[in-house]
Design an enzyme around this catalytic site. Structure first.
Site, PDB file in Angstrom:
ATOM      1  N   ARG A  29       0.832  -1.217   0.000  1.00 53.96           N
ATOM      2  CA  ARG A  29       0.000   0.000   0.000  1.00 53.96           C
ATOM      3  C   ARG A  29       0.862   1.260   0.000  1.00 53.96           C
ATOM      4  NH1 ARG A  29      -4.081  -3.134   3.978  1.00 53.96           N
ATOM      5  NH2 ARG A  29      -5.420  -3.908   2.317  1.00 53.96           N
ATOM      6  N   TYR A  88      -6.509  -2.002  -6.632  1.00 53.24           N
ATOM      7  CA  TYR A  88      -5.651  -3.062  -6.096  1.00 53.24           C
ATOM      8  C   TYR A  88      -4.915  -2.661  -4.824  1.00 53.24           C
ATOM      9  CZ  TYR A  88      -1.855  -1.485  -9.431  1.00 53.24           C
ATOM     10  OH  TYR A  88      -0.925  -0.800 -10.161  1.00 53.24           O
ATOM     11  N   GLU A  89      -4.317  -3.660  -4.157  1.00 52.41           N
ATOM     12  CA  GLU A  89      -3.787  -3.533  -2.790  1.00 52.41           C
ATOM     13  C   GLU A  89      -4.906  -3.210  -1.792  1.00 52.41           C
ATOM     14  OE1 GLU A  89      -0.868  -4.517  -2.417  1.00 52.41           O
ATOM     15  OE2 GLU A  89       0.162  -4.128  -4.289  1.00 52.41           O
ATOM     16  N   GLY A  90      -6.100  -3.715  -2.061  1.00 53.60           N
ATOM     17  CA  GLY A  90      -7.270  -3.429  -1.229  1.00 53.60           C
ATOM     18  C   GLY A  90      -7.948  -2.178  -1.750  1.00 53.60           C
TER      19      GLY A  90
END
Length: 602
Positions: free
Chosen positions: A271, A409-411
């Site tokens: 993140r 992406y990455e949550g």
């Protein structure tokens, strides 16, 4: 001077403790070694990536792989890898710097780079046994092999632990058979190794495995066709199917059932590095936009001279400067925390894991803020180009398409917004961040009689720092009242969490921008930082508006009657300037500087 534990704020403590500007790291603090690395990465980008953008846009995956190999030869893939495994073992700030500057050429290449160096390599570095690290990391660090990360499934996206892929132990206990389907797997088309998450029997949590992949001997692994995506077009993205794929038991990563923890910690690192990967894109988009705006004439005037365009240029430059300020502040906090743990006797693995985990709140904040800023920046870039911005012949439309994935992406940003508030509340419950004491003081202040004295704001940034302190009170007031009302059920009130997170995000980014600028004024003089001062004030002004809106929404959603009136009065008091900045003038000053330099120049 040695760093002591007391000097470094714990993750989330920025909300309740004042930070001295001398204690923050800024890009102006880069060492000579870091400056050399930055120049080397930029030179690689200018030589190998940017001139070949049409090949990336044409989905030339073999070319992406070839560029990755060149990056490996130059050592860029091994910046974060310990020397013992063939890497450069540079600090966390240096790994951020490489992610930052390698990502500006095209989102396609930066996605391949980030997936390999981050979630493709890091889980083994952080969780692997010594044998696993000796066997795999040197190949990954040099680009001999490339890695991918198989977590997402058709039915398991944000809820990563709900995956259906299974791992079944063999009768002789020497191997597992993996069966299942993964999707959106970056680098799948040219990877040699996959970090695969699967469930053993009816375990509550998934387990991680290191799975080798050889196209000539696929071992039950088949790849779907390349996905046709909105952006990041030269990033190989495929589904991966496992059919009785045999994996030796010694290739289990960490312990059984530890996969969810591995996935979450890999994402924390991912993140903050994703935030860094959005920075140079913003700088380059701003530069491209200002250069076009100074050349493009309408009504016999360069459009850069029009006030409507100056607003855009000023806001684009400000968001890039602010995101950069916050990213490197957090990166150095992580680096210092890792160093403290190593000094205390932790292994490199443990120190890095715990160092990043400590700042998981800041990692989520940065991921959300900078991914949204780069999208806004590209969007305004298209607008400045007008009709030409919509054409594939100009760089803006590809920049806009590439930026769009960063919010997913990455949550997703929605998940990360809820995470940063949820993690802060958990830290408070564990006693790692004292929210209760400051929240109680804010409550008492609301009940008391406000002071009618005009404060002395004669020093630079004295009013801005006071305003940051008041914005922190807004968060404590809103979050404190919400926790009192909902208790452990707070996580069910997602709209409230989203609003609270936006307040938290603006506080961190605004404070970071002011602290960086204040530090540079002290060492370089106020005259040299005139425009940076303007950007810090502009960012804060915008932040105050966002905090006011979200604070009001939150209060109205859970309070009523006298309580609502008291909280709304408190909000009004906490978002009020004594001396409002002249925003029109600030924007004009920033835009004129960018225009004069004909580039992003901070």
């Amino acid at each position: 001077m040695e760093t002591t534990d007391k000097d470094i704020l714990r993750g989330g403590q920025f909300l309740v403790k004042e930070t001295n500007c001398n204690d923050v790291f800024t890009p102006e603090d880069f060492s000579e070694e870091q400056k050399m690395m930055k120049d080397a990465v930029k030179e690689f980008n200018d030589r190998e990536i940017i001139p070949n953008k049409p090949r990336f846009e044409a989905k030339d995956y073999a070319f992406t792989e070839a560029c990755m190999k060149k990056a490996g030869e130059l050592g860029f893939l091994g910046v974060a890898v310990p020397e013992a495994y063939g890497g450069l073992e540079m600090g966390f700030v240096s790994t951020m710097l490489v992610c930052d500057y390698i990502s500006s050429g095209t989102g396609s290449f930066s996605t391949a780079f980030g997936a390999h160096t981050g979630i493709g390599t890091l889980p083994i570095t952080l969780y692997g046994t010594e044998e696993q690290k000796q066997k795999y990391i040197p190949k990954l660090a040099t680009g001999e092999w490339f890695g991918s990360y198989c977590l997402t499934e058709p039915g398991a996206g944000s809820d990563a632990n709900s995956g259906k892929t299974t791992a079944t132990i063999s009768d002789d206990g020497k191997s597992y058979k993996i069966n299942g389907q993964k999707m959106w797997i970056s680098n799948a088309g040219f990877c040699h190794l996959m970090i695969v998450f699967a469930r053993i029997e009816n375990d509550k949590n998934i387990t991680g495995f290191i799975v080798e992949y050889d196209k000539e001997n696929p071992n039950g692994i088949t790849l779907g066709e390349e996905e046709h995506k909105l952006g990041i077009r030269a990033s190989s993205t495929r589904q991966v199917f496992f059919n009785d794929t045999v994996v030796p038991v010694e290739n289990m990563l960490s312990e059984r059932g530890n996969g969810f923890k591995i996935a979450m910690n890999a994402l924390n690192v991912g993140r903050i590095k994703l935030a860094a990967a959005c920075l140079d894109s913003q700088r380059r988009i701003t530069t491209t936009a200002v250069q076009y705006a100074t050349e493009r004439k309408q009504f016999n005037t360069p459009i850069a001279d029009f006030g409507a365009i100056k607003v855009k240029l000023a806001e684009m430059a400000t968001s890039a400067y602010s995101g950069e300020s916050a990213c490197y502040r957090a990166a150095k906090n992580i680096e210092d925390r890792i160093a403290l743990r190593i000094a205390a006797g932790n292994s490199h693995q443990e120190a890095e894991l715990k160092g990043v985990e400590e700042y998981a709140i800041e990692c989520s904040i940065l991921k959300v803020a900078v991914s949204e800023d780069v999208q806004n920046c590209a969007d305004e870039g298209i607008q400045i180009f007008g009709g030409m911005g919509f054409s594939e012949d100009t760089p803006m439309e590809a920049a806009w398409r590439d930026a769009r994935i960063a919010r997913i992406y990455e949550g997703t940003n929605e998940i990360n917004r809820m995470l940063c508030v949820g993690m802060l509340v958990k830290k408070a419950m564990k006693g790692h961040v004292d929210l209760l004491g400051p929240a109680t003081k804010v409550q008492e202040e609301l009940m008391g009689i406000p002071s009618f004295e005009t404060p002395d704001y004669s020093e630079l940034f004295s009013e801005e720092k006071d305003m940051i302190a008041k914005l922190k009170k807004v968060f404590l007031m809103v979050a404190g009242a919400a926790v009192q009302k909902f208790g452990p059920d707070l996580e069910d009130h997602q709209q409230l969490l989203l609003a609270a997170s936006d307040i938290l995000i603006e506080i961190y980014i605004a404070e970071s921008t002011i602290l960086r600028t204040e530090k540079n004024v002290k060492r370089f003089g106020e005259a040299s930082q005139k425009v940076q001062i303007a950007m810090a004030k502009l960012y804060l002004y915008n932040a105050v508006s966002i905090v006011e809106k979200n604070g009001k929404e939150s209060i109205i959603s859970f309070a009523e009657g006298d309580e609502q009136r008291m909280l709304l009065m408190g909000l009004k008091r906490f978002v009020k300037y004594v001396n409002y900045p002249d925003i029109v003038d600030l924007r004009k000053e920033i835009a004129e500087k960018v225009k004069a330099e004909n580039k992003y120049c901070f």
